[in-house]
Design an enzyme around this catalytic site. Structure first.
Site, PDB file in Angstrom:
ATOM      1  N   ARG A 166      79.966 116.594  62.968  1.00  0.00           N
ATOM      2  CA  ARG A 166      78.964 116.630  64.042  1.00  0.00           C
ATOM      3  C   ARG A 166      79.228 117.752  65.045  1.00  0.00           C
ATOM      4  NH1 ARG A 166      79.543 111.323  62.541  1.00  0.00           N
ATOM      5  NH2 ARG A 166      81.112 110.849  64.099  1.00  0.00           N
ATOM      6  N   GLU A 205      89.758 106.813  66.521  1.00  0.00           N
ATOM      7  CA  GLU A 205      89.420 105.458  66.965  1.00  0.00           C
ATOM      8  C   GLU A 205      89.357 104.488  65.794  1.00  0.00           C
ATOM      9  OE1 GLU A 205      85.588 104.794  68.818  1.00  0.00           O
ATOM     10  OE2 GLU A 205      86.284 102.935  69.727  1.00  0.00           O
TER      11      GLU A 205
END
Ligand code: AMP
Length: 176
Positions: free
Chosen positions: A62, A99
């Site tokens: 991204r 994460e």
């Protein structure tokens, strides 16, 4: 409407993706809205322009969508930080924890020169593992990392604290 509100309205929370307990911030509605996307690119550019970067380093995947239009406006080049096995020449690799798992990034060993001033860009800063790996890779080339910028920051995960000596900018902070 404020730009923050425009971004918040176009970033979708997807609970339990890609793993239970993770709230995934999906920026695809923002990317699909030309006015919101353009505003985000311009705000990111405004945040880092004074750092006088020579290149923008985009983190796959991204980050690439942001790095190209940012670099074009800043009139600088793009350095891709890629997943393993994608870059064709000699690379350095950094393994890290993010994460929701573990991953690795690579950079071409000759991607930048010691005089270069690099801004790292990605869609989201969570624990900071990914961005820290990017900073380490760029520093191995001898270049300076002058800044890092993100559309979304999850401040409760403390990623910013890992990026010592790097100016960090984010367009919005999410609360969960
Ligand atoms: P971290 O290394 O923990 O800061 O994670 C940041 C990287 O993982 C970025 O490349 C993000 O695209 C992705 N990421 C981590 N957490 C999320 C999340 N909650 N929503 C969307 N992307 C995320």
């Amino acid at each position: 409407m404020s730009h923050s509100r425009i971004y918040e309205d176009r970033i979708r929370d997807v609970p339990d993706f890609p793993k239970p307990g993770i709230v995934f911030k999906d920026i695809t509605p923002l990317l699909a809205d030309v006015k919101a996307f353009t505003a985000a690119i311009e705000d990111l550019v405004a945040a880092v322009r004074d750092l006088q970067p020579t290149h923008v380093a985009g983190i796959e995947s991204r980050g690439f969508l942001l790095a190209g239009p940012m670099a074009e406006r800043l009139e600088v080049g793009v350095i891709p930080l890629r997943k393993p096995g994608k870059l064709p020449c000699q690379t350095w690799q950094e393994d890290y924890t993010l994460e929701y798992g573990e991953a690795s990034l690579e950079i071409h060993q000759d991607a930048c020169a010691p005089t270069d001033r690099i801004v790292v860009v990605d869609d989201l800063l969570a624990t900071g593992g990914t961005a820290t790996a990017a900073v380490h890779l760029i520093r191995r080339t001898g270049a300076e990392v002058v800044g890092a910028c993100f559309v979304v920051e999850l401040p409760f995960l403390g990623g910013r604290d890992l990026l010592h000596g790097v100016e960090v900018h984010s367009l919005i902070e999410a609360k969960e």
